[in-house]
Structures are given as structure tokens and as C-alpha cells.
Design a protein around this motif. Structure first.
Motif, PDB file in Angstrom:
ATOM      1  N   ASN A 169      12.448  -2.779 -29.601  1.00 28.98           N
ATOM      2  CA  ASN A 169      11.763  -2.960 -30.876  1.00 28.98           C
ATOM      3  C   ASN A 169      10.984  -1.718 -31.259  1.00 28.98           C
ATOM      4  OD1 ASN A 169       8.652  -3.460 -30.204  1.00 28.98           O
ATOM      5  ND2 ASN A 169       9.884  -4.425 -28.596  1.00 28.98           N
ATOM      6  N   ALA A 170      10.659  -1.609 -32.539  1.00 30.17           N
ATOM      7  CA  ALA A 170       9.884  -0.483 -33.046  1.00 30.17           C
ATOM      8  C   ALA A 170       9.053  -0.934 -34.236  1.00 30.17           C
ATOM      9  CB  ALA A 170      10.811   0.670 -33.447  1.00 30.17           C
ATOM     10  N   ASP A 171       7.944  -0.242 -34.454  1.00 29.44           N
ATOM     11  CA  ASP A 171       6.981  -0.599 -35.495  1.00 29.44           C
ATOM     12  C   ASP A 171       7.254   0.180 -36.770  1.00 29.44           C
ATOM     13  OD1 ASP A 171       4.758  -1.515 -36.867  1.00 29.44           O
ATOM     14  OD2 ASP A 171       3.341  -0.232 -35.797  1.00 29.44           O
ATOM     15  N   THR A 172       7.386  -0.537 -37.891  1.00 36.00           N
ATOM     16  CA  THR A 172       7.557   0.104 -39.202  1.00 36.00           C
ATOM     17  C   THR A 172       6.234   0.260 -39.936  1.00 36.00           C
ATOM     18  OG1 THR A 172       7.834  -1.963 -40.417  1.00 36.00           O
ATOM     19  CG2 THR A 172       9.819  -1.002 -39.417  1.00 36.00           C
ATOM     20  N   THR A 173       5.193  -0.422 -39.482  1.00 37.24           N
ATOM     21  CA  THR A 173       3.869  -0.556 -40.113  1.00 37.24           C
ATOM     22  C   THR A 173       3.922  -1.314 -41.425  1.00 37.24           C
ATOM     23  OG1 THR A 173       3.747   1.429 -41.532  1.00 37.24           O
ATOM     24  CG2 THR A 173       3.252   1.717 -39.171  1.00 37.24           C
ATOM     25  N   CYS A 174       5.102  -1.694 -41.883  1.00 35.72           N
ATOM     26  CA  CYS A 174       5.327  -2.408 -43.143  1.00 35.72           C
ATOM     27  C   CYS A 174       5.210  -1.495 -44.357  1.00 35.72           C
ATOM     28  CB  CYS A 174       4.382  -3.599 -43.291  1.00 35.72           C
ATOM     29  SG  CYS A 174       4.499  -4.462 -44.879  1.00 35.72           S
ATOM     30  N   SER A 175       4.153  -0.674 -44.405  1.00 37.98           N
ATOM     31  CA  SER A 175       3.834   0.038 -45.645  1.00 37.98           C
ATOM     32  C   SER A 175       4.150   1.529 -45.631  1.00 37.98           C
ATOM     33  CB  SER A 175       2.353  -0.148 -45.971  1.00 37.98           C
ATOM     34  OG  SER A 175       1.545   0.294 -44.893  1.00 37.98           O
ATOM     35  N   ASP A 176       4.533   2.086 -44.482  1.00 38.52           N
ATOM     36  CA  ASP A 176       4.776   3.524 -44.366  1.00 38.52           C
ATOM     37  C   ASP A 176       6.271   3.788 -44.262  1.00 38.52           C
ATOM     38  OD1 ASP A 176       5.039   6.192 -43.626  1.00 38.52           O
ATOM     39  OD2 ASP A 176       3.325   6.162 -42.270  1.00 38.52           O
ATOM     40  N   ALA A 177       6.862   4.364 -45.309  1.00 39.56           N
ATOM     41  CA  ALA A 177       8.305   4.608 -45.320  1.00 39.56           C
ATOM     42  C   ALA A 177       8.726   5.548 -44.197  1.00 39.56           C
ATOM     43  CB  ALA A 177       8.735   5.166 -46.673  1.00 39.56           C
ATOM     44  N   SER A 178       7.874   6.525 -43.869  1.00 32.39           N
ATOM     45  CA  SER A 178       8.211   7.457 -42.786  1.00 32.39           C
ATOM     46  C   SER A 178       8.263   6.740 -41.443  1.00 32.39           C
ATOM     47  CB  SER A 178       7.179   8.594 -42.729  1.00 32.39           C
ATOM     48  OG  SER A 178       7.242   9.387 -43.888  1.00 32.39           O
ATOM     49  N   ALA A 179       7.303   5.833 -41.218  1.00 32.63           N
ATOM     50  CA  ALA A 179       7.303   5.066 -39.968  1.00 32.63           C
ATOM     51  C   ALA A 179       8.542   4.181 -39.888  1.00 32.63           C
ATOM     52  CB  ALA A 179       6.040   4.218 -39.873  1.00 32.63           C
ATOM     53  N   ALA A 180       8.928   3.586 -41.013  1.00 33.02           N
ATOM     54  CA  ALA A 180      10.124   2.743 -41.027  1.00 33.02           C
ATOM     55  C   ALA A 180      11.372   3.565 -40.753  1.00 33.02           C
ATOM     56  CB  ALA A 180      10.241   2.035 -42.382  1.00 33.02           C
ATOM     57  N   SER A 181      11.451   4.739 -41.349  1.00 33.59           N
ATOM     58  CA  SER A 181      12.602   5.611 -41.121  1.00 33.59           C
ATOM     59  C   SER A 181      12.671   6.049 -39.663  1.00 33.59           C
ATOM     60  CB  SER A 181      12.520   6.833 -42.036  1.00 33.59           C
ATOM     61  OG  SER A 181      12.596   6.457 -43.395  1.00 33.59           O
ATOM     62  N   ASN A 182      11.507   6.381 -39.098  1.00 35.47           N
ATOM     63  CA  ASN A 182      11.468   6.791 -37.691  1.00 35.47           C
ATOM     64  C   ASN A 182      11.862   5.650 -36.756  1.00 35.47           C
ATOM     65  OD1 ASN A 182      10.638   9.357 -38.390  1.00 35.47           O
ATOM     66  ND2 ASN A 182       8.455   8.911 -38.127  1.00 35.47           N
ATOM     67  N   ALA A 183      11.404   4.444 -37.082  1.00 35.24           N
ATOM     68  CA  ALA A 183      11.750   3.278 -36.265  1.00 35.24           C
ATOM     69  C   ALA A 183      13.256   3.046 -36.275  1.00 35.24           C
ATOM     70  CB  ALA A 183      11.011   2.046 -36.777  1.00 35.24           C
ATOM     71  N   ALA A 184      13.847   3.122 -37.470  1.00 39.30           N
ATOM     72  CA  ALA A 184      15.293   2.915 -37.580  1.00 39.30           C
ATOM     73  C   ALA A 184      16.064   4.026 -36.894  1.00 39.30           C
ATOM     74  CB  ALA A 184      15.686   2.822 -39.052  1.00 39.30           C
ATOM     75  N   ASP A 185      15.588   5.252 -37.045  1.00 44.93           N
ATOM     76  CA  ASP A 185      16.255   6.386 -36.389  1.00 44.93           C
ATOM     77  C   ASP A 185      16.269   6.206 -34.881  1.00 44.93           C
ATOM     78  OD1 ASP A 185      17.294   9.286 -36.482  1.00 44.93           O
ATOM     79  OD2 ASP A 185      15.554   9.440 -35.162  1.00 44.93           O
ATOM     80  N   ARG A 186      15.153   5.736 -34.333  1.00 50.11           N
ATOM     81  CA  ARG A 186      15.098   5.506 -32.884  1.00 50.11           C
ATOM     82  C   ARG A 186      16.095   4.439 -32.452  1.00 50.11           C
ATOM     83  NH1 ARG A 186      10.266   2.497 -30.344  1.00 50.11           N
ATOM     84  NH2 ARG A 186      11.592   1.442 -28.841  1.00 50.11           N
ATOM     85  N   MET A 187      16.172   3.361 -33.235  1.00 50.61           N
ATOM     86  CA  MET A 187      17.114   2.293 -32.895  1.00 50.61           C
ATOM     87  C   MET A 187      18.561   2.780 -32.986  1.00 50.61           C
ATOM     88  SD  MET A 187      15.451  -0.466 -32.060  1.00 50.61           S
ATOM     89  CE  MET A 187      14.157   0.558 -31.362  1.00 50.61           C
ATOM     90  N   VAL A 188      18.878   3.485 -34.072  1.00 49.05           N
ATOM     91  CA  VAL A 188      20.264   3.873 -34.346  1.00 49.05           C
ATOM     92  C   VAL A 188      20.729   5.005 -33.441  1.00 49.05           C
ATOM     93  CG1 VAL A 188      21.810   4.866 -36.104  1.00 49.05           C
ATOM     94  CG2 VAL A 188      20.176   3.071 -36.730  1.00 49.05           C
TER      95      VAL A 188
END
Length: 394
Positions: free
Chosen positions: A64-83
């Protein structure tokens, strides 16, 4: 050493693990809502492993990874780590719509990874150019907004002031609510966007109360701006009634603002129809130690179980072909599979039989955009807690 399932796994080489990632707002404006959503997804993983695992006995794992909900960069980083690092086959998530859009566009779509969100309700998800990779097990706010408007009108509220968080979720929900409320004969006395994460919303509340409306509809998040706005609105004494939608339905909101302040608050949230799968999930969730009625928990369970069924149907842990398999296992015709019936599903798939998953939150007949029909539940703050008052019919 375990060999991670990936899109580049060698054919014929046994893999110890198959990975389905989970990305969600573990911190930020929905941090109190995320744990039971994650618990719902993890319950599906646990049941699958208890019933022999996936793809011939391999272990299903959920990084799992944290998107913070509101930070697009955090969401992109979370998805990048998963993918690209975890090399997951698929992803449950994200939860907030902005996070889902950012994760999809930056990593999942380029990587050919299927995402199934259990909580991204904004119409913006429908509009993604996603190569049939982004799905959701929750209905669009284009529907929920209309239902909330209908509910308010039926309860006799014909004039309201509206404030919404200025993102895809808030804007989409506010547009749908406003259209439905005005079409039904209601008056929107004031309609203001606000930015999340601020400490003071008294200026906005002054404009909203100056409209003369006594009912305030807040379309935001329970651990973010929505909480602050309701607290300051109550302190100012300008409104006699509050209403909201799914992002506001959390025990943390009532605890933070006060039970007396919010008693009688009206809200809506996606729910589950009374089907066999619902009760099966409820019992399993209670046994696992989390609240089955927690917002989006059932939808998260279904997202994880559906993705696992699709991987099993696809016959491997590759990413290619998974979206077609997902559509196959989620729709008629086929032998009905209920929550927890993993062994039954595996046997049917091995025998070449078609299956049709009927889940914890209902059936999931994905349309061409990966959207599903759904049901909406009326919620009411009663006795210091949000209480479900029943399904709202269209």
C-alpha cells in the motif's frame, strides 16, 4: 526469495506472490475514513489466501501507499511505486478523485495497470482517456448529487446555501446537486467554492449566511475543510440545519464538531442493496474486527475480490488482458459467485465455466466507461452518530 508478479514475468516460471496494490488517503482530509476501506480490501486478500491462494496456490499480497487524498504529486508517487517498483498486477484505488486521476494519468495508464476505485465518485473519472483501465465499484456523483437534492426537497428544504471543496469531487457533486435541486423547484441562495486545508472559513460563512438561507449544504471532507466549516458555522449560529454527502460521513466529524452541534444533520453515501452478498460480507467484516457499514468498506472488498477473480480468469499475473477478464467475471451470464466464495470460483474457472460476481455492495455491471449503477443511503446524525435510515430510490 519471492519473485514479484509483474508484466515482465517469465512465462512458465513459478511465482511465489501475486500483487494487487492499494493506494489511499492514509493521511490528509479523509484519514479517518481510509482504515476501514483498506480493511475491506485486506479482508478479500485474507479469504483468498485462506482458501488456497491465487493462480495455483500463490500468495496474494497487497502493498500500500499514501496518496494524502489532496496532493497530486503524492498520488502520482504512490502509483509510480506500485506500478514500477512493487510491480503490481493491478491496483485498488485511489480513493479521492483527484488522486485517482493523477495516479491513472501519471503511472497506471502508461504502465497498462488496471485500477478499481472503491471511492472516487466524481464525474471526472468517467471522462478519463484510460484505455479501459480505470473502473470503480461506486456510483458517480452525477447520481449521488441528484439523490441528495431529491432527499432535501422531499424533507421540505426548499432553500439552501452550498459550499464545496474546490476540486474534482466537490465541483462535480455541487454541480449535480445544484442542477437537481433547482430542477425540483428549490432555490440555491448561495453557492461558494472553498479551498481545503485552511484554518478559517468565517469569510465564506459570512457570505453564505448573508443569503438568508437557514440550511447549509457542505460538500467536502470529514477530516478537512468540512469539519472546520461546520464547527465555525455552529459557533456563528447562522444556520439551523446542515447537510452533506459521502465525504462527510465519518465518526470523526461528529466527535470533532460535537454531537449536539450536528444532531439532525442529513447526508447521503453510496450503500449496498439488501442482497445475499451484503449479509455475508457484514458477518465476515465483523469477524475481522471492522465495521461493515463504514463508508466504502464494502466497495473496497468488492474491488479487491473482483481484481483477484480477473487475475485468476486471465490465467496469469500479467497486466495484459486484465480489463477484459474483469468485465467477464463481473457480469452475466455465469454462475453467481458471492463474497468469500473463492474456492468455488477457482473450480469453475478451471472447468472453463463463466462466473458472475455478485458482491458485498451489489452487482457490478461495468458500462463502457467502467462505471456502475448504484444505490444511495440516507444518513442522519442521531444520538451522536451517523445512522443509516434506508436506501433512497431514484
Amino acid at each position: 526469495m519471492a519473485i514479484a508478479a509483474s508484466s515482465v514475468a517469465f512465462a512458465g516460471v513459478a511465482q511465489a506472490e501475486v500483487k494487487i496494490g492499494f493506494i489511499g488517503g492514509f493521511t490528509g482530509p479523509i484519514e479517518s475514513l481510509t482504515p476501514p476501506i483498506f480493511d475491506g480490501a485486506r479482508l478479500a486478500v485474507a479469504q483468498i489466501n485462506e482458501q488456497g491462494g491465487i493462480l495455483g496456490g500463490q500468495t496474494l499480497v497487497m502493498p500500500n501507499a499514501d496518496t494524502t487524498c489532496s496532493d497530486a504529486s503524492a498520488a502520482s508517487n504512490a502509483a509510480d511505486r506500485m506500478v514500477n517498483t512493487e510491480q503490481v498486477t493491478a491496483i485498488v484505488g485511489a480513493l479521492c478523485t483527484g488522486a485517482t486521476v493523477a495516479a491513472a494519468n501519471s503511472a497506471a495508464i502508461p504502465g497498462g495497470v488496471v485500477m478499481v476505485s472503491p471511492a472516487s465518485t466524481a464525474p471526472a473519472v468517467t471522462e478519463l482517456d484510460d484505455n479501459d483501465l480505470v473502473f470503480r465499484t461506486v456510483p458517480s456523483d452525477a447520481y449521488q448529487g441528484l439523490i441528495l437534492a431529491k432527499l432535501m426537497l422531499e424533507k421540505g428544504f426548499d432553500e439552501v446555501a452550498v459550499t464545496y471543496v474546490n476540486n474534482d469531487y466537490g465541483r462535480g457533486l455541487a454541480e449535480a446537486f445544484t442542477a437537481g435541486f433547482e430542477a425540483g423547484g428549490g432555490t440555491i441562495a448561495e453557492n461558494l467554492a472553498h479551498e481545503d486545508g485552511r484554518a478559517d472559513y468565517r469569510s465564506e460563512l459570512g457570505s453564505l449566511s448573508a443569503s438568508g438561507a437557514e440550511t447549509l449544504v457542505v460538500l467536502a471532507y470529514a477530516d478537512g475543510s468540512g469539519q472546520t466549516i461546520l464547527r465555525q458555522a455552529y459557533e456563528g449560529g447562522a444556520f439551523t440545519q446542515y447537510a452533506g454527502a459521502d465525504g462527510m460521513v465519518g465518526s470523526s466529524l461528529v466527535e470533532a464538531v460535537g454531537a449536539d452541534a450536528l444532531e439532525g444533520m442529513i447526508a447521503t453515501r453510496p450503500g449496498s442493496p439488501e442482497l445475499p452478498g451484503t449479509e455475508i460480507f457484514n458477518q465476515a467484516a465483523e469477524a475481522a474486527g471492522f465495521d461493515p457499514s463504514a463508508v466504502f468498506a464494502a466497495q473496497a472488498y468488492d474491488a479487491a475480490f473482483l481484481l483477484a477473480l480477473a487475475i485468476e480468469q486471465n490465467g496469469n499475473a500479467e497486466r495484459e488482458g486484465l480489463s477484459q477478464a474483469l468485465r467477464s467475471v463481473s457480469s452475466a451470464p455465469g454462475e453467481v459467485i458471492l463474497p468469500g466464495e473463492w474456492e468455488k470460483a477457482v473450480e469453475l474457472i478451471a472447468a472453463g465455466e463463466e462466473i458472475n460476481y455478485e458482491g458485498a455492495s451489489g452487482s457490478h455491471e461495468f458500462d463502457e466507461n467502467g462505471d456502475v449503477p448504484g444505490v444511495v443511503v440516507e444518513m442522519l446524525v442521531e444520538g451522536g452518530a451517523f445512522v443509516g435510515k434506508g436506501l433512497i430510490q431514484d
